[in-house]
Motif scaffolding. Sequence first.
Motif, PDB file in Angstrom:
ATOM      1  N   TRP A  12       0.831  -1.212   0.000  1.00  0.00           N
ATOM      2  CA  TRP A  12       0.000   0.000   0.000  1.00  0.00           C
ATOM      3  C   TRP A  12       0.863   1.259   0.000  1.00  0.00           C
ATOM      4  N   ALA A  13       1.964   1.223   0.718  1.00  0.00           N
ATOM      5  CA  ALA A  13       2.881   2.367   0.705  1.00  0.00           C
ATOM      6  C   ALA A  13       3.423   2.604  -0.696  1.00  0.00           C
ATOM      7  N   GLY A  18       3.249   6.181  -1.962  1.00  0.00           N
ATOM      8  CA  GLY A  18       4.460   6.568  -2.674  1.00  0.00           C
ATOM      9  C   GLY A  18       4.173   7.090  -4.067  1.00  0.00           C
ATOM     10  N   ALA A  19       3.298   6.388  -4.792  1.00  0.00           N
ATOM     11  CA  ALA A  19       2.986   6.792  -6.160  1.00  0.00           C
ATOM     12  C   ALA A  19       2.301   8.146  -6.198  1.00  0.00           C
ATOM     13  N   ALA A  20       1.365   8.383  -5.288  1.00  0.00           N
ATOM     14  CA  ALA A  20       0.642   9.661  -5.281  1.00  0.00           C
ATOM     15  C   ALA A  20       1.547  10.811  -4.858  1.00  0.00           C
ATOM     16  N   ALA A  64       5.066  17.308   6.618  1.00  0.00           N
ATOM     17  CA  ALA A  64       3.915  16.428   6.818  1.00  0.00           C
ATOM     18  C   ALA A  64       4.376  14.985   6.704  1.00  0.00           C
ATOM     19  N   VAL A  65       3.596  14.078   7.276  1.00  0.00           N
ATOM     20  CA  VAL A  65       3.911  12.656   7.182  1.00  0.00           C
ATOM     21  C   VAL A  65       2.762  11.930   6.500  1.00  0.00           C
ATOM     22  N   ALA A  66       3.100  10.912   5.721  1.00  0.00           N
ATOM     23  CA  ALA A  66       2.142   9.979   5.145  1.00  0.00           C
ATOM     24  C   ALA A  66       2.502   8.608   5.703  1.00  0.00           C
ATOM     25  N   VAL A  67       1.534   7.949   6.314  1.00  0.00           N
ATOM     26  CA  VAL A  67       1.831   6.707   7.022  1.00  0.00           C
ATOM     27  C   VAL A  67       1.043   5.558   6.415  1.00  0.00           C
ATOM     28  N   ALA A  68       1.746   4.495   6.055  1.00  0.00           N
ATOM     29  CA  ALA A  68       1.139   3.266   5.546  1.00  0.00           C
ATOM     30  C   ALA A  68       1.778   2.104   6.290  1.00  0.00           C
TER      31      ALA A  68
END
Length: 299
Positions: A12-13, A18-20, A64-68
């Motif tokens: 999912w990451a 990651g892709a977005a 900012a953080v993106a968490v998967a």
Amino acid sequence: MLRFGLFGTGHWATVAHGAALATHPGARLAGVWGRDPAKAEALARRHDVPAFADVDALIDAVDAVAVALPPDVQAEIAVRAARAGRHLLLDKPLALTVADADAVVAAAREAGVASIVFFTRRFLPPIAGFLAATAATGGWHGAQASMLASIYQPGNPYEGSGWRRSHGGLWDVGPHVLSMLVPVLGPVRQVAAMNAPRQTTHLLLAHDGGAASTVSLTLDSPPAATFSDVVFHGEQGRAAVPQGRWDPTEALGLALDQLLEQVHTGSRDHECDVRFGRDVVAVLAAAETAMAQGRTVTL
């Protein structure tokens, strides 16, 4: 442009977060952290960014953080990031306990950071539009929802997910269902639940205003019996949530749009923020209690 740190290196990451982040015009992927350093290095190389060995070092390097990551790991990182003043793009479920979810909400509130929990279907335009129109119509008495998935098959990207095997469909696909039921029927106030074969959970939910919904969830359905459907019923008849294929990168891109809008406008009020994520966790935890104790739980 907002600098994001990506926490997580799994499927999912890679295919969503990651892709977005790598393609969004308002975001810049600035680094990757993962529990497996080799996977973190590989994903970081794919996007030509550094891999970080330390959680706080990546938090310090971004806006900012993106968490998967598994929900219990996510909650701890989200609290640390919020306390450092970093905006939050998180995944569902927010946490695996109400106490951990409350800690994320408190940290985000005290720091005044923007937050979105990525309930994927809520960011798909056909579904978001349907839910808004259905809620505006009103007069709904209830809903029937089923998400019967079969992920423990060879080659499935989630077959080895430990937290999914432990917590099942209730915690993995249950948040998706709740994210569609609540906007139309209102918050859940009472929960009854029962186990069935193949780690299937059946819920009976009482919503504000008197509506009730029934929900069936599993990740271990026989492959021939997989099924997904959410149907509302009421004064206007029946209304089914749209079906169809969806692109996780597109959906996450729309979530990024909305997070960036919060950051730029100063708004901290989003229908899928950490407060909503916390309320979903409370329903899931109530369902576990209801099953364990054989009673209806009031939230």
